[in-house]
Scaffold this motif. Structure first.
Motif, short mmCIF file in Angstrom:
data_model
loop_
_atom_site.label_atom_id
_atom_site.label_comp_id
_atom_site.label_asym_id
_atom_site.label_seq_id
_atom_site.Cartn_x
_atom_site.Cartn_y
_atom_site.Cartn_z
N ALA A 1 -33.30 -5.90 -31.56
CA ALA A 1 -33.46 -4.94 -30.46
C ALA A 1 -32.11 -4.36 -30.06
O ALA A 1 -32.00 -3.16 -29.75
N GLY B 1 -35.38 -9.06 -21.22
CA GLY B 1 -35.53 -8.36 -22.49
C GLY B 1 -35.16 -6.90 -22.47
O GLY B 1 -35.28 -6.22 -23.49
N ARG C 1 -39.55 -9.44 -30.57
CA ARG C 1 -38.48 -9.63 -31.55
C ARG C 1 -37.55 -10.78 -31.16
O ARG C 1 -36.67 -11.15 -31.94
N SER C 2 -37.72 -11.34 -29.97
CA SER C 2 -36.93 -12.50 -29.56
C SER C 2 -37.78 -13.76 -29.70
O SER C 2 -39.02 -13.71 -29.73
N ASN D 1 -36.92 -5.98 -25.90
CA ASN D 1 -37.02 -6.91 -27.03
C ASN D 1 -38.41 -6.99 -27.61
O ASN D 1 -38.58 -7.14 -28.82
N ASN E 1 -32.62 -3.86 -22.65
CA ASN E 1 -31.30 -3.60 -23.23
C ASN E 1 -30.89 -2.16 -22.96
O ASN E 1 -31.70 -1.24 -23.12
N SER F 1 -32.39 -10.56 -28.47
CA SER F 1 -32.85 -10.18 -29.81
C SER F 1 -31.78 -9.34 -30.48
O SER F 1 -31.42 -8.26 -29.99
#
Length: 501
Positions: free
Chosen positions: A288, A419, A277-278, A274, A421, A285
């Motif tokens: 993301a 975070g 961006r979160s 992320n 992904n 996010s």
């Protein structure tokens, strides 16, 4: 079907231990198809409500439920792994379960485990729970030499590699709830690079005590009603679940050459973070998630509109579900053919590092069978989610595969509170009609994707692992539970033996 690509990976075996008595691919599919309940009150051997009564009432209420394995997680035969009695009680049950499940995955692939000696076979595990370590704590002068076995999670992969003389890459990854799918991504990279010719990717989670559950309960992550109602208006959090899954992987051309039974194909995987961006470290996010989906689709060389199932992370939280739906709608929402949206957490709870692999196993079974299993607890969309204009539907019962693509495709997401992904694109197995006719040297024929060991007494090393009703070997339990016969603290009752034993 295009010619097998060196970049594509074949899943040639799998083994699982999941809530609801699931110990095979067939029993997992049956559980999904029947929408069976796996959540129950926390068993007393893990913790009692009296032990958490000192917490705020709303926190304690969120520690009442879980999706637990039916088996005794402390039971195993240490001699199987070359472990002496002194060392046995200090080995984290996660490590024991991973080793057993890896062995079963090899056998499910038709590979005699002993035949792997000296070969470039990789072991990639996702693991992070530390509750057994907490029970190993002692005053400095009483710390046992074997206590390190409760604290170094890479011992799980190291022990099985030593036992079988596996000489490929060995790594244990921690990426929060994305750990298992991140381990699979690393295994795919190892196969593509040539570091390994066969790879085992797996993850394990056990809920041995309340310690690691209290912080997320204070953040209201958990459902006080004991259900995971992903994408539904009743969503109020998730329930923790236990489980262990291990996959056996090969490069697709090698699997076709060797006439392996192929459960499905991993066309691509992608991982990102992320960053900023979160809105905060622990928040998801959308941007993301959109990026990681695009990366995976680009690497897979497939169109998003051809994907018939998206197996979401889908924890059933008020913040996470709408954000994830927004990302998935941006990538997969457009198209002329319907697309199923699912989350295995509605069936077995949130198995944390195992969750992505559970979603992957569900997706592989779905593309193989041409059916989509149902979500539990879905009645109406979360009011913060607007599916209008998308092609998404949430199956309430077993549904035929949506669309008429030449080859069935599914996507699997795994997200983490840290975070991280991960997104994976999977495809049904190639229609190689003669791949079962002549297994390679030393291989065992496997005709059905669901075929797997029932009694594990086929080899001397697995003889003591069997708990099939027709076999008298059994698995020893009480001496290895790590429970004291004296009236000690709750920690000593559920951990390694008290000091001096």
């Amino acid at each position: 079907m295009k010619r097998p690509s060196e970049q594509h990976l074949a899943v040639i075996g799998a083994s699982c231990r999941l809530p609801g008595g699931v110990n095979s691919l067939a029993s997992f599919w049956q559980l999904l198809a029947e929408k069976r309940e796996t959540v129950r009150e926390v068993p007393d051997e893990r913790w009692t409500q009296e032990e958490v009564s000192g917490l705020p009432a709303e926190v304690a209420a969120r520690l009442k439920w879980g999706a637990f394995l039916d088996e005794d997680v402390y039971a195993y035969d240490p001699a199987f792994f070359g472990i002496n009695d002194h060392e046995a009680a200090w080995i984290d049950p996660h490590h024991r379960l991973l080793a057993e499940t890896l062995w079963e995955a090899a056998e499910h692939a038709g590979i005699p485990p002993q035949s792997l000696s000296g070969k470039p076979v990789g072991t990639y595990f996702g693991l992070y729970n530390k509750e057994y370590l907490l029970r190993a704590q002692r005053p400095l002068e009483e710390i046992d030499a074997y206590a390190m076995n409760a604290s170094i999670h890479s011992m799980a992969a190291g022990r099985i590699a030593f036992l079988l003389d596996l000489q490929g890459p060995q790594m244990t990854l921690e990426a929060g709830c994305s750990s298992g799918l991140a381990a699979l991504h690393a295994a795919c990279q190892g196969l593509r690079s040539g570091e390994a010719d066969l790879a085992f990717a797996g993850a394990c989670v056990l809920i041995l005590g309340p310690e690691e559950s209290v912080p997320p309960a204070r953040w209201s992550f958990f459902s006080p009603t004991g259900s995971c109602s992903t994408f539904d208006s009743a969503a109020d959090g998730y329930v923790r679940g236990e489980g262990c899954i291990v996959f056996a992987l090969k490069r697709l051309p090698d699997a076709v050459r060797d006439k392996d039974r192929i459960l499905g194909v991993i066309r691509s995987s992608a991982v990102n973070q992320n960053g900023r961006r979160s809105s905060r470290l622990t928040a998801p996010s959308t941007d993301a998630q959109i990026d990681v989906c695009r990366q995976a689709l680009r690497a897979a060389d497939v169109a998003a509109a051809d994907v018939g199932l998206v197996e979401a992370h889908g924890t059933g939280t008020a913040v996470g579900d709408p954000l994830e739906f927004g990302a998935l709608a941006e990538i997969y929402g457009a198209g002329t053919q319907p697309c199923a949206l699912g989350s295995v957490k509605t069936n077995i709870g949130h198995t944390e590092p195992v969750a992505g692999l559970a979603g992957l196993l569900k997706a592989l079974l779905a593309v193989g069978r041409g059916q989509v299993p149902p979500n539990r607890h879905f009645r109406q969309w979360n009011p913060e989610i607007d599916p209008t204009g998308t092609r998404f539907f949430v199956p309430a019962e077993v549904a035929p595969w949506p669309g008429r693509q030449e080859s069935r495709l599914a996507a699997v997401s795994s997200l983490s509170v840290t975070g991280a992904n991960v997104h994976v694109i999977v495809e049904q197995a190639p229609p190689v009609l003669d791949r079962y006719q002549s297994p390679g040297p030393g291989r065992t024929r496997r005709d059905s994707p669901d075929t797997g060991p029932r009694c594990l007494c086929r080899t001397s090393l697995t003889r003591s692992l069997c708990d099939a009703p027709t076999c008298g070997s059994g698995r020893q339990s009480s001496r290895l539970r790590g429970r004291s016969s004296s009236t000690g603290s709750p920690r000593s009752r559920r951990g390694p033996p008290p000091a001096g034993q």
